[in-house]
Design an enzyme around this catalytic site. Structure first.
Site: not given
Lengths: 369, 1388
Positions: B419, B421, B803-804, B895, B921, B924-925
């Site tokens: 991930d 972020t 997701g960024d 995204r 972390d 969403n992971d």
């Protein structure tokens, strides 16, 4: 399974952590100790196996083994051994008739005489063995078929031996003493040795019956049951099926050598490891005089042929042997030492070549500029 | 154990279960009545009686159930069943091989060890249960009419509980009353989700206006809610009052078990869920089980062992049949009849023998292997826990192993999915830039190291290094925001104007729209969030209860009826009134800044602390405060903001539409105190907000603003900033009233409430007016680029799934060295399935053709966005996608949704058959973490969900390096060696007996005493193996980290390949032959008896096995120690055993055997020669392997033997070459001299400050420049280039700051934004470049280690001068090398 909840405390959802720190407030740091053990920094010797490092080991092994091997070989070769097969397979062999006519059911014994010549005199104590071949004393069910407690003189075991002895446990209501297949198949040939004097007279060679079994066996492991005398002690027991006489009459010549502590019996009860084996039968003690124990010359072996082996292709031998510090005659170990030593030496040379050819280059970490 | 307390509970639970079965209708909801309405909590008429009480029992067993239950569980393991079967087989007289009781011993031992361990754990659980069950809390008693102290376990559903500050909640409680004047209750949920910020909970709306103390006796409502579930963030239900009115309940009303009450003196609630039905308990799962790759491989080989066993047994059985057959009817004396006296036919005895042999050979299936592996793993986990390097001082946390049986998988990873972020970055947000009304304020002063900035107004492409602010002493935090002077001026001006206007009663609309936007922008930043204000004067852990202030206030209000109308209703009525009055006279709200005595009097505004649910929010609020626009207080219905000149303004908070990931925005509806308008402030992702902006119908200006803002947004994203758009909407009252009505309906709905609320929110958030945008920076965590570089060197493929948005992600990827400026970036953005297919086709083609050089292929990076990913993950395209992705060095998915993340992991894992690791972390992971072979959670800012789902939890990303490279490697190599050794050991021992069968008529006889045979594994051979399995260390930690390439041995499973099992088996057979036949011939035709012959064989075999272990171990001290120990143990045991009983241990009866043997020189001769002869081949093979085919690990070990400083020099300098002298092809670990190209690459860094887009063209001139650098400087640089793990040196290097921009390089036109971005971005990465090695035959210096010599000698030799000197540019490099050579010589 083992590891299922190593950290169960963290997992069980009690939040016990918060419970405790509410009161105490002195949160102990979880910092691990900086010890060599916990940080896995224990000192260690780390040998790296390369041609270079193992070279000396090979040469050293070679250099040590070859002399040992030679020594062993020489020792073994100095041992004198004489062996004669008296099974009676061939028609012309003296025991042929006995061998073919005799079975376990025969009531009368059969005897035969074998003549042989010793080319060299036997010095020191000479050990007389009987050897059996193709006799599987190490068969699993056979090995099991005994009751050590009975042999140790245990009164209850005498009357009620272990089930391991089946089917040689009881005859009718009488228990068999000694029970089991091993005892049942006791080797019962008797051998007598005569030296044929140059005059032609037969001179009996004195054969010691005692001292052929392990001391611990005769004195600790095997004991006669308690009783006024042996026949009373063994009262109510039957002799094994194949036996001619009961266990307390095994050695008529020496009353102390009867019952379970009969040494021939003890020796037999130590089941051999391999199907071809020998067992110590008698010892011919060294003469006090300066003559050899068994001078070279002609001998006569008188055999009372009681033990049938032909049904299973067995062979019976009589062996006379002197022994050394390393036991009987067996050149194998000496040869093995010499061989292994030579191989090591050879491999050492190979490694030396490899080392010279490759080690300097490969055993390295290359540093490019 | 736990009998006294548990039986009742269990009975209760089963009763409840029965009840549930009886009434399936009730399944959907739970009805809770107050217990005080009923006489007895357990009484028949109490409707709550079926609910589980608050007593918890986490123990698995009771004293009675322990044995059966534990055995039952243990027999789930197949191996146990197998061994018990074999042990039981021994009780059948026909087939038994050993004494039946004895044969049971190992199984019983294994089972009891496990049982004792289980028992101990269960006892621990029981104790902690007891402690928790006996904690106190205040429960209202009907008889006493007051709150009584009771144990937690006595709390029942329907009880009223009074909670005081800092108490822990005993159960899930519905909040009915709070001493807080605003009817709030703050809780800390750290124990549940790890979030340390305070959460607000509200009193149930019907009790909201209740001003006097809550009286349980007057309570007579019924609560209907969901059945217990484990969703911490959901609670739905309603409360039915006697009047028949229903009020909705939400998670905001529920206090969860395990949380702590903070900042609230007293609260009263009714228990809804108790004990095991609380959300906390339902969320609590035990450790997880995964089967590691090594274990899977091992199981295959165990299966092979079974086959070998069966073959051996079959062979023996057939042999026995034939042996029997040859005697025919003549029964030899040694062939004993079966116990019942019957003669056995050869066939029957062969069949019986087959079973017997299974018993005799059982050792071949290693019973102790499974136990040993678990013990070793526990030790490994212990050591990982203890590692000081994996301990984070800051958070006082260390690595947690949550899955205990996959430690060795860490050493075999091939793909890492990360991930971004919070994993790569700190997830500590700092406000970096903003744009308001189309004007950019760059906040130069906030620039932190390594960040680019653009001067406002200039073209984004003409970038300059601006002076960095680096306050080394003070820790950097999100609180310190230095305002942009320009913007600060504007804010000041604006607010003074407003103040002026207010004083002069001018309408606010006269304010220029620019300034209005600015002030609105900051108001939005301040109030459009859920930040809670706390202050140091009111510490969160305060215990004293000061009731005075809150009581004052409640007494003012007076004691209203129990069920006053809820506030929402009153709002509505108020609205209506206002509409009718229609007076707009107070355009300026006459409301003076309302000073709440409590807050303003004793609080200094600067000391306020903000507790936010997400760090972004806090960053924004802190930023606003820097502009004197500070949030002072937040109440459920009101937000107080202090503005310069204007003082404190109270915004009436009408609604908060919380953030959710589908809407990607949040809104607040407030009544603006100055304009008295209903204003909606919305904050959210730019992609969403931009679509919701009202189409600019009025003039070009707005259009321009939107356009420019969009431009800046792109720029921010390119800088790796997180962007948010701020917008506003002024809603008129009718519209709002209408919306409110709908919304209230939605709120109270029970079915489909989420959907209704979602729709309702959509209706409000339209036609927004764009105020501005913010850029928040999320800093990279320490050591991330280095970790990524070294993991990549270790052969790990690293994919980042985030997701960024694409630009942000690409930027971070550059910053953390995931993407290299050297690389060609393939970007996959497709709008449709077909387009995606086409793109993939196009990208695949060049690689398949140019597949000649594997290295060139690896210089590609793939960037794919979420939408394209969705297409690419389609069944038809996934293979192509993988083909493209595999050929790339790094892959970046932007995204992507959590589901996509897990799909990518699953795809790679299943299709490529590789070992995958997912690290993340956040919530969403979670799915990705669960799908991967190894899931790693970062215990960071975003709560504990990822950690809860993970197998390993790390405090920081960079610890991954040591975890994988060192611990993974160790665990893998230790376990792999151990497993192989176990197979070898058992096979070797068992085949001894097998060979013997040829000499005992295949009768199943064993010359090895059955005690030795059975306890061989348990006592003698397992112990040293455990020591080695736990403590052996092939390469030191330092070398492993410095030479990440060594990790590849684990990836390629080099320690344990399938052929190795067979090699080991063959070796075992050879060794057993040696160990059998040397004693065989030595004792042939002698008077040796069975067990006097077998004991030397046992001894020899044991010695051989131990020496073999010595050869295979790497660290000798301990193995030597344990080997000696075991040998001594063996002889001691043997001597004691052989002296213990003259008549026991039938049939071997080994009395005095060992004693006798020890007097026999032959025994010693045998014990010397046999192990040597047996181990000769292996020893020779190892030596040759060491010389002719050294593997990288061995080179690592050689390096370890060097003195520390020499080693450091070499590791620093070198790319260590490892290769076989016999192999022609370049060795796999060849990391040779850098090619000219990569030299240039390095130099880019050194002159990065002046870099222009023309990197390639400029290369030549740079190298020239470099040539002029003085030798020492060059040396230093070279060192630092090669010291990728020590970036700190970089900053100190003198040359980083020099080098003026190269003149004359053409500036690309600024219009070409994207192109320009790409180029500039490439340059923005400025720490050390770790380039992929280019294969080249080079001149190399070799370090010769001559271990046979006492002194370590390091020699350098130029091995080949094969021309690799295309031009003069390389010349300096050569000189450098010579320099190094010299320096090394001097160093040595």
């Amino acid at each position: 399974m083992m590891a299922s909840s190593y950290n169960a405390k963290d997992e069980d959802g009690h939040h016990s952590g918060s419970v405790s720190h509410g009161g105490a407030g002195t949160a102990k740091s979880k910092k691990p100790d900086n010890t060599a053990f916990k940080q896995q920094r224990l000192p260690a010797w780390q040998p790296i196996l390369t041609a270079g490092t193992v070279l000396p080991a090979f040469f050293v092994i070679g250099l040590i083994f070859i002399p040992i091997g030679i020594g062993l070989y020489v020792t073994s070769n100095n041992i004198k051994e004489f062996e004669i097969d008296y099974t009676g397979v061939n028609v012309d062999s003296p025991c042929y008739t006995c061998a073919n006519n005799f079975s376990w059911n025969s009531t009368t014994s059969c005897s035969c005489t074998v003549n042989f010549t010793l080319e060299q005199p036997f010095e020191n104590n000479v050990y007389m063995y009987y050897g059996l071949s193709n006799f599987y004393q190490n068969h699993r069910r056979y090995v099991k078929s005994r009751d050590d407690r009975q042999l140790n003189g245990d009164a209850t075991a005498l009357k009620d031996p272990s089930n391991d002895c089946e089917p040689y446990r009881k005859i009718g209501v009488e228990t068999i003493a000694p029970c089991g297949a091993i005892a049942n198949s006791l080797f019962n040939d008797s051998l007598e040795l005569y030296y044929v004097e140059p005059s032609g007279a037969l001179n009996a060679v004195p054969l010691a019956k005692k001292g052929i079994a392990w001391w611990t066996d005769r004195n600790v492991k095997f004991r006669n049951p308690a009783g006024v005398d042996l026949p009373t002690a063994f009262k109510g027991t039957a002799k094994p099926v194949n036996w001619r006489k009961p266990v307390y009459e095994l050695d008529p010549s020496d009353p102390d050598n009867n019952g379970f502590i009969n040494e021939d019996f003890i020796v037999w009860m130590r089941t051999a490891a391999l199907p071809t084996f020998r067992k110590l039968y008698r010892i011919i003690h060294k003469n006090q005089s300066s003559t050899s124990t068994l001078p070279s010359g002609r001998y006569v072996l008188n055999i009372t042929y009681n033990y049938p082996v032909l049904s299973f292709d067995g062979r019976k031998r009589m062996i006379l042997s002197t022994i050394s510090w390393m036991g009987g005659k067996n050149p194998f170990l000496g040869i093995a030492y010499i061989t292994v030593g030579s191989i090591c030496f050879f491999l050492g040379v190979v490694l030396l070549i490899i080392h010279h050819k490759y080690d300097t280059r490969s055993n390295s970490a290359d540093i490019p500029n | 154990m736990a009998r006294d307390s548990d039986d009742a509970g269990a009975a209760k639970a089963s009763k409840a279960k029965r009840q549930r079965k009886k009434k399936p209708k009730e399944n959907k909801t739970r009805t809770v009545h107050a217990n005080i309405l009923y006489d007895n909590a357990k009484g028949e008429e109490n409707p709550n009686r079926h609910y589980v009480n608050n007593k918890i029992k986490t123990t698995k067993y009771t004293l009675l159930s322990f044995l059966p239950k534990n055995l039952f569980e243990q027999f789930h393991r197949f191996a146990n069943v197998y061994f018990v079967f074999i042990a039981l087989l021994n009780f059948v007289p026909v087939v038994n091989a050993f004494q039946p009781e004895l044969a049971l011993a190992p199984v019983v031992f294994i089972l009891s060890v496990t049982a004792i361990k289980d028992l101990w754990e269960d006892y621990r659980r029981h104790r902690s249960d007891k402690e928790i069950n006996h904690m106190d809390c205040l429960v209202y008693s009907r008889l006493e009419k007051r709150y009584m102290e009771k144990y937690w376990k006595e709390v029942r559903v329907g009880d009223f509980i009074r909670l005081r500050c800092n108490e822990i909640l005993p159960a899930d409680v519905l909040l009915l009353s709070s001493s807080d004047p605003d009817r709030l209750c703050h809780i800390e949920t750290a124990t549940l989700d790890g979030e340390t910020n305070l959460k607000q909970r509200q009193v149930v709306r019907s009790f909201y206006d209740l001003d006097c103390e809550f009286d349980p006796l007057k309570y007579n409502s019924i609560i209907e809610c969901e059945k217990p579930n484990n969703d911490l963030n959901r609670f739905r239900g309603y409360i039915i009052h006697r009047s028949g009115r229903r009020d909705a309940l939400s998670k905001d009303n529920l206090l969860l078990r395990g949380c702590t009450i903070r900042n609230t003196e007293e609260a009263v609630g009714i228990v809804i869920y108790a004990g095991h039905e609380t959300k906390a308990m339902l969320n609590n799962n035990g450790p997880r089980y995964k089967r590691s790759k090594l274990e899977r491989q091992m199981n295959v080989d165990v299966f092979w062992c079974v086959i070998i066993l069966l073959v051996m047994c079959l062979f023996t059985a057939v042999g026995h049949g034939l042996w029997m057959f040859q005697y025919g009817d003549k029964r030899p004396v040694f062939d004993v009849l079966s116990p019942d006296g019957r003669d056995l036919s050869p066939i029957m005895s062969a069949i019986y023998l087959f079973l017997t042999m299974i018993i005799v050979f059982q050792v071949l299936i290693p019973i102790s292997l499974f136990v040993s592996i678990e013990i070793v793993k526990i030790c490994q986990v212990y050591f990982i826990h203890q590692d000081l390097d994996l301990y984070d001082e800051e958070t006082d946390s260390h690595l947690q192993c949550r899955a205990l049986n996959i430690t060795e998988d860490l050493g075999q990873m091939q793909y890492i999915f990360s991930d971004k972020t919070g994993t790569l970055t700190e997830n500590k947000m700092v406000f970096r830039r903003c744009t308001v009304a189309g004007v950019e304020y760059s906040h130069d002063a906030n620039v932190i190291l390594n960040v680019w900035s653009v001067k406002p107004g200039e073209s984004p492409c003409t970038r300059k290094w601006i002076p960095r602010r680096r306050n080394a002493s003070a820790p950097w935090s999100e609180k310190d925001v230095t305002p942009d002077p320009q913007l600060l001026d504007k804010v000041n001006e604006c607010s003074s104007q407003m103040d002026f206007m207010r004083l002069h009663r001018q309408p606010m609309s006269q304010l220029t729209s620019d300034l209005a936007d600015i002030i609105d922008f900051f108001i939005a930043l301040t109030i459009c969030n859920t930040v809670v204000v706390s202050s140091p004067n009111q510490p969160r852990h305060k215990v004293t209860a000061e009731l005075s202030s809150s009581l004052n206030r409640s007494s003012n209000r007076g004691c209203s009826s129990l069920l006053s109308s809820p506030s929402a209703d009153s709002t509505l009525t108020k609205l209506n009134e206002e509409q009718f009055s229609g007076s707009l006279e107070h355009t300026f709200s006459a409301v003076p800044p309302s000073y709440d005595g409590k807050t303003s009097s004793n609080l200094e505004e600067g000391e306020l602390r903000y507790e936010a649910e997400s760090p972004d929010e806090a960053a924004l609020v802190y930023a606003a405060r820097a502009y004197k626009c500070s949030l002072v207080e937040r109440l459920p219905d009101q937000v107080t903001v202090e503005l310069p000149h204007l003082g404190k303004l109270n915004f009436e908070l009408l609604h908060t539409l919380g953030f959710d990931s589908t809407r990607k925005r949040m809104s607040v509806v407030v009544r603006h105190p100055l304009t008295d308008q209903i204003t909606v402030y919305t904050k959210g992702a730019d992609s969403v907000i931009m679509d919701l902006i009202k189409p600019p119908d009025t003039g070009k200006r707005k259009k321009k603003i939107v356009c420019r803002t969009q431009n800046y947004l792109n720029l921010y994203a390119a800088d790796g900033l997180r962007t948010l758009c701020i917008a506003r909407k002024v809603s008129d009252k009718e519209e709002y009233a209408c919306w409110l009505q709908h919304h209230l309906q939605a709120e109270t709905a029970i079915q489909g409430r989420e959907e209704l609320l979602f729709e309702s929110a959509l209706r409000l958030e339209t036609n927004l007016h764009l105020l501005g945008a913010t850029g928040i920076e999320d800093r990279l965590q320490d050591g991330v680029p280095e970790t990524i570089a070294s993991l990549r060197k270790a052969g790990l493929q690293i994919w980042v799934l985030t997701g960024d948005k694409q630009e942000t992600a690409v930027n971070i990827a550059y910053a953390c060295k995931l993407l290299d400026p050297e690389e060609e970036i393939l970007t996959l953005n497709a709008d449709s399935q077909e387009a995606c297919a086409l793109l993939l086709e196009e990208k695949t083609y060049p690689f398949s053709s140019s597949h000649i050089s594997p290295f060139s292929v690896h210089r590609l990076g793939l960037v794919i966005d979420g939408r394209t990913l969705a297409y690419a993950l389609d069944k038809s395209l996934e293979d192509k996608f993988l083909a493209v992705a595999r050929s790339c060095r790094s892959v970046l998915c932007c995204r992507s949704t959590p589901l996509q993340k897990s799909m990518v992991v699953k795809l790679v894992r299943n299709k490529l058959k590789v070992m995958t690791l997912a690290i993340g972390d956040g919530a969403n992971d979670v799915s990705m973490i669960q799908v991967a072979d190894v899931g790693v959670g970062i215990s960071g800012q975003e709560g504990m969900q990822a950690v809860m789902a993970s197998d390993f939890a790390l405090p920081r990303f960079r610890y991954l390096q040591k975890l994988l490279l060192v611990h993974g490697h160790w665990c893998y190599s230790r376990l792999a060696n151990m497993i192989l050794y176990f197979f070898y050991k058992n096979a070797m021992f068992v085949s001894l007996i097998f060979w013997y069968q040829f000499y005992c008529g295949f009768s199943g006889s064993a010359m090895v005493d059955q005690w030795y045979l059975i306890f061989f594994n348990l006592m003698f051979s397992a112990f040293p193996q455990l020591i080695t399995g736990t403590l052996d260390k092939d390469v030191s930690a330092e070398t492993l980290q410095r030479l990440p390439q060594l990790y590849m041995s684990g990836q390629n499973s080099e320690e344990y390949k399938p052929y190795m099992f067979w090699m080991n088996m063959i070796d075992a057979f050879y060794q057993s032959l040696a160990c059998f036949f040397i004693p065989y011939f030595a004792y042939a035709d002698s008077d040796v008896d069975l067990f006097t012959w077998g004991t030397p064989i046992t001894t020899i075999a044991l010695l051989t096995i131990l020496v073999q272990l010595g050869i295979e171990t790497k660290t000798w001290v301990r193995s030597l120690l344990s080997n000696t120990l075991v040998t001594t143990l063996f002889f001691t045991v043997a001597l004691c055993y052989n002296a213990s009983c003259p008549t026991c241990y039938s049939p071997s009866n080994p009395y005095w055997t060992m004693q006798k043997l020890l007097q026999d020189p032959l025994f010693y001769l045998l014990c010397t020669i046999t192990p040597i002869a047996a181990l000769l081949p292996r020893y020779f093979y190892r030596a040759c392997q060491g010389t002719l085919f050294p593997n990288p690990v061995r080179v690592g070990r050689q390096l370890d033997k060097l003195p520390a400083d020499t080693r450091r020099n070499i590791l620093g300098l070198s790319r260590v070459t490892v290769g076989s002298p016999l192999r022609a092809e370049p060795p796999f670990l060849s990391l040779n001299k850098l090619s000219p190209e990569s030299w240039n690459n390095k130099d880019q860094r050194s002159i990065a400050g002046s870099k222009t887009s023309q990197a390639k063209q400029a290369a030549a001139s740079q190298t020239e420049e470099k040539g002029q650098i003085s030798p020492p400087a060059r040396m230093e640089k070279h060192f630092s280039d090669l010291f990728p793990l020590a970036p700190s040196e970089l900053d100190a290097l003198p040359y980083t700051k020099n080098d003026p921009p190269l003149p004359g390089t053409p500036q690309p036109p600024s219009a070409k934004d994207s192109e320009c971005f790409r180029r500039t971005l490439q340059l923005s990465d400025q720490s050390v470049n770790v380039s992929t090695p280019l294969v080249s035959q080079t001149d190399s210096i070799q370090l010769n280690l001559a271990p046979d010599r006492a002194s370590e000698c390091v020699r350098f030799r130029r091995s080949s001068e094969t021309g690799l000197r295309p031009d003069g540019t390389v010349q300096p490099a050569c000189r450098t090398a010579q320099q190094e050579e010299q320096s090394l010589h001097t160093a040595l």
